[in-house]
Scaffold this active site. Sequence first.
Site, PDB file in Angstrom:
ATOM      1  N   SER A 152       0.676  -1.059  -0.193  1.00 41.91           N
ATOM      2  CA  SER A 152       0.074   0.146  -0.121  1.00 41.91           C
ATOM      3  C   SER A 152       0.748   1.339   0.006  1.00 41.91           C
ATOM      4  O   SER A 152       1.741   1.416   0.860  1.00 41.91           O
ATOM      5  CB  SER A 152      -1.238   0.503   1.072  1.00 41.91           C
ATOM      6  OG  SER A 152      -1.426   0.463   1.801  1.00 41.91           O
ATOM      7  N   TYR A 166      -1.777  -0.173   9.891  1.00 46.32           N
ATOM      8  CA  TYR A 166      -2.562  -1.196   8.711  1.00 46.32           C
ATOM      9  C   TYR A 166      -0.646  -0.665   7.637  1.00 46.32           C
ATOM     10  O   TYR A 166      -0.222  -1.568   7.212  1.00 46.32           O
ATOM     11  CB  TYR A 166      -3.222  -0.304   8.132  1.00 46.32           C
ATOM     12  CG  TYR A 166      -3.602  -0.879   6.951  1.00 46.32           C
ATOM     13  CD1 TYR A 166      -3.465  -1.709   6.256  1.00 46.32           C
ATOM     14  CD2 TYR A 166      -3.040   0.052   5.913  1.00 46.32           C
ATOM     15  CE1 TYR A 166      -3.945  -1.917   5.106  1.00 46.32           C
ATOM     16  CE2 TYR A 166      -3.557   0.670   4.338  1.00 46.32           C
ATOM     17  CZ  TYR A 166      -3.680  -1.055   3.961  1.00 46.32           C
ATOM     18  OH  TYR A 166      -3.644  -1.876   2.449  1.00 46.32           O
TER      19      TYR A 166
END
Length: 262
Positions: A152, A166
């Site tokens: 990501s 995350y």
Amino acid sequence: MDASNLFNVKGKVVLVTGGAKGIGRMISEGFVTNGAKVYISSRDASACDTACKELNALGKGTAHAIPADFYKESDCLKLAAELKKREPKLHILVNNSGSNWGESYDSYPDKAWTRVLTLNLHRVFTITQAVTPLLEAASALSDPARIINIGSVDGLRVPALETFAYSSSKAGLHHLSRVLANHLGKRGITSNTLACGPFESKMMKATLEKFKETIEGNIPLGRIGTPEDVAGACLFLSSRAGAYVNGATIALDGGSVVGSKL
């Protein structure tokens, strides 16, 4: 060097974790549409079956479900064992399954770290380690086996939202991918990462509903990602065209990481 040969994945065996929904579903469709044999795995058995029915209707390649709960080490090992029963080789592993947890800094819970790091980072190693013999069996000098880790852009930059576990897990995944590239490259297996920006997915649904215009306004290309974008990147990394790419982290984000405003 024609494109039909450079980007050919026909007949290759692919495992996509979390391949029934979101980005994983986009990736699975890209492989099936181009003639690969794709195994989809996630803990949602119904979603896996539905995705396989839809993908098999497209023709060319095929899709098959092997449900597994990746939070459980035993399920990861069962997945590898079941795959070994069905296939002598695995050409491509796409580590896509992931989770998120958003909560304010002052109340961010300890259990969020355990949950997110387990799925996004720890189990990537567990699954990769378990299927490495199958990857080695598929490797050839000019056509190595491939590992594609779905990271990501939040592992490259400081995210706007409070997703502490995350973003940390994805930064860790990016580095794990480089470590694997060095170690497994010597065994005929490449490891690369796609650091994805915003795509239509369950994880991004609520954020896009509220902030889509703002998000697109901060992306130099002015749009969120499409299925063709992520599928195309995976086809490149999985074909002869990407055979010499190893240890790379590719920002698949329309330029959002470099588009920061002063």
